[in-house]
Design an enzyme around this catalytic site. Structure first.
Site, PDB file in Angstrom:
ATOM      1  N   ASP A  28      77.555 124.720  81.413  1.00  0.00           N
ATOM      2  CA  ASP A  28      78.844 125.117  80.849  1.00  0.00           C
ATOM      3  C   ASP A  28      79.327 126.314  81.656  1.00  0.00           C
ATOM      4  O   ASP A  28      78.658 127.351  81.698  1.00  0.00           O
ATOM      5  CB  ASP A  28      78.695 125.481  79.368  1.00  0.00           C
ATOM      6  CG  ASP A  28      80.020 125.866  78.747  1.00  0.00           C
ATOM      7  OD1 ASP A  28      80.990 125.103  78.899  1.00  0.00           O
ATOM      8  OD2 ASP A  28      80.096 126.944  78.111  1.00  0.00           O
TER       9      ASP A  28
ATOM     10  N   GLU B 114      81.133 120.238  83.947  1.00  0.00           N
ATOM     11  CA  GLU B 114      82.494 119.841  83.594  1.00  0.00           C
ATOM     12  C   GLU B 114      83.323 119.656  84.865  1.00  0.00           C
ATOM     13  O   GLU B 114      83.058 120.292  85.883  1.00  0.00           O
ATOM     14  CB  GLU B 114      83.150 120.925  82.740  1.00  0.00           C
ATOM     15  CG  GLU B 114      82.372 121.297  81.496  1.00  0.00           C
ATOM     16  CD  GLU B 114      82.792 122.643  80.942  1.00  0.00           C
ATOM     17  OE1 GLU B 114      83.604 122.664  80.008  1.00  0.00           O
ATOM     18  OE2 GLU B 114      82.311 123.662  81.454  1.00  0.00           O
TER      19      GLU B 114
ATOM     20  N   ASP C  80      78.267 128.357  73.825  1.00  0.00           N
ATOM     21  CA  ASP C  80      78.103 127.960  75.226  1.00  0.00           C
ATOM     22  C   ASP C  80      76.887 127.048  75.427  1.00  0.00           C
ATOM     23  O   ASP C  80      76.963 126.061  76.162  1.00  0.00           O
ATOM     24  CB  ASP C  80      77.976 129.206  76.110  1.00  0.00           C
ATOM     25  CG  ASP C  80      79.215 130.089  76.037  1.00  0.00           C
ATOM     26  OD1 ASP C  80      80.320 129.519  75.927  1.00  0.00           O
ATOM     27  OD2 ASP C  80      79.089 131.323  76.082  1.00  0.00           O
TER      28      ASP C  80
END
Length: 364
Positions: free
Chosen positions: A184, A268, A351
């Site tokens: 993350d 991501e 997170d």
């Protein structure tokens, strides 16, 4: 595989003049052949290849401008090929039309090819041999083995000279591991893994921001075009170089550690261009340099037989409970750093929970 090794070089005054001549000639040939190509297309609707442009340079430009023969011929050919690549990109990828190069551009470089031993590195004596320059003093801090393919000589805005040697070599892969991780990406912590490990964000721009602002204020009081003006510009360029090098060094350490410890890495696929439109976060997002981190993870994973996966941009990693899959819409608020799942009762760090969801989605 092809790997590039970049070294700082210390040319003498004669070599500096020759390098400057080559920069200028490459820029001139690039502009002339681009103009020739543009004219042929506009007037006659005639398509011109890079071979035609190279022939135009050898048969007409070199005859008209004798000083083009003073520099390395491969550098001129590569400048023409670079122009052709930009031209092809314009048509195939609908990128911007190739621009004419300016002499005021502070980033200068040229590429020459290896032939008949014209590029060699002497690691014992700290010297590198380059076409037209002969032997140049260099800081050869990393040795390489393999066949040299080409060399790119460059000068950065601070005035330093570098050479990047492209070598066909074998890469020794890292040993395989059975661990997987989800990442993350953040601002306070640059990277949080699904194991709960946090890699801090050093905030390079904020550390050097006051010094940079002071140098830029001092520049505004200098007379434009004076010696002191250019001295001050060099100081600013050195400060920017320090920021860039420090950031890249930190990112290389993080990406190497992640790659060496994990077999599958999932992150991501962030839309950074959209994120920097938020003026409250733009500076922090830019300083984090997420794109560079993911770029390094990509090629290092390929080199070492790892699997690097990017999940969909709109996957709600922060809103889902990693234990039961419950979707908590309240976590859209960035101020919510910890929350408890009302269904299964699991307690989540925002997170770490997002990183776990990213890993699960990547593996799926």
């Amino acid at each position: 595989m092809l790997k590039a090794y970049k070294y700082r070089i210390y040319p003498n005054n004669e070599q500096k003049i020759q390098i400057a001549k080559t920069f200028g000639c490459c820029r001139f040939v690039y502009n002339q052949t681009l103009a020739y190509r543009k004219e042929k297309y506009e007037n006659n609707k005639e398509s011109v290849t890079k071979t035609d442009c190279n022939n135009y340079c050898n048969r007409e430009l070199k005859k008209k401008y004798e000083w083009l023969k003073e520099v390395d011929k491969f550098a001129l050919t590569n400048a023409i090929y670079n122009m052709d690549a930009a031209y092809q990109k314009f048509f195939k990828e609908h990128a911007g039309y190739p621009k004419f190069k300016s002499r005021h551009n502070s980033h200068k470089s040229y590429t020459t090819n290896f032939t008949n031993g014209n590029i060699t590195a002497d690691f014992g004596h700290g010297k590198i041999k380059l076409p037209k320059l002969k032997t140049v003093k260099a800081k050869l801090h990393r040795e390489f083995t393999g066949k040299i393919k080409s060399a790119t000589v460059s000068q950065v805005p601070s005035g330093k000279y570098y050479v990047s040697v492209l070598v066909e070599t074998e890469h020794e892969k890292l040993p395989q591991t059975c661990r997987d991780t989800g990442l993350d990406l953040g601002i306070k912590d640059l990277c949080i893994t699904s194991d709960g490990k946090r890699y801090g964000n050093p905030g390079i721009i904020r550390k050097h921001g006051k010094k940079l602002a002071k140098l830029q204020r001092q520049l505004s009081h200098k007379e434009k075009g004076s010696n002191n003006y250019y001295k001050q510009r060099r100081k600013i360029a050195l400060c920017h170089e320090k920021i860039t090098n420090t950031r890249k060094n930190n990112l290389h350490k993080i990406s190497y550690k992640i790659i060496s410890e994990n077999q599958v890495i999932v992150s991501e696929n962030l839309q950074i261009k959209n994120m920097v439109k938020n003026h409250h976060l733009a500076k922090s997002v830019t300083d984090a340099s997420w794109y560079e981190l993911t770029r390094q993870l990509g090629y290092k994973a390929e080199w070492n037989g790892r699997k690097y996966i990017k999940i969909d941009t709109f996957y709600a990693s922060s809103q889902l409970c990693s234990a039961c899959g419950y979707k908590n819409a309240e976590t859209k608020n960035l101020s919510v750093r910890e929350w408890t799942c009302p269904v299964c009762g699991a307690k989540h760090d925002r997170d770490v929970n997002a990183a776990k969801n990213i890993l699960a989605e990547g593996l799926r």
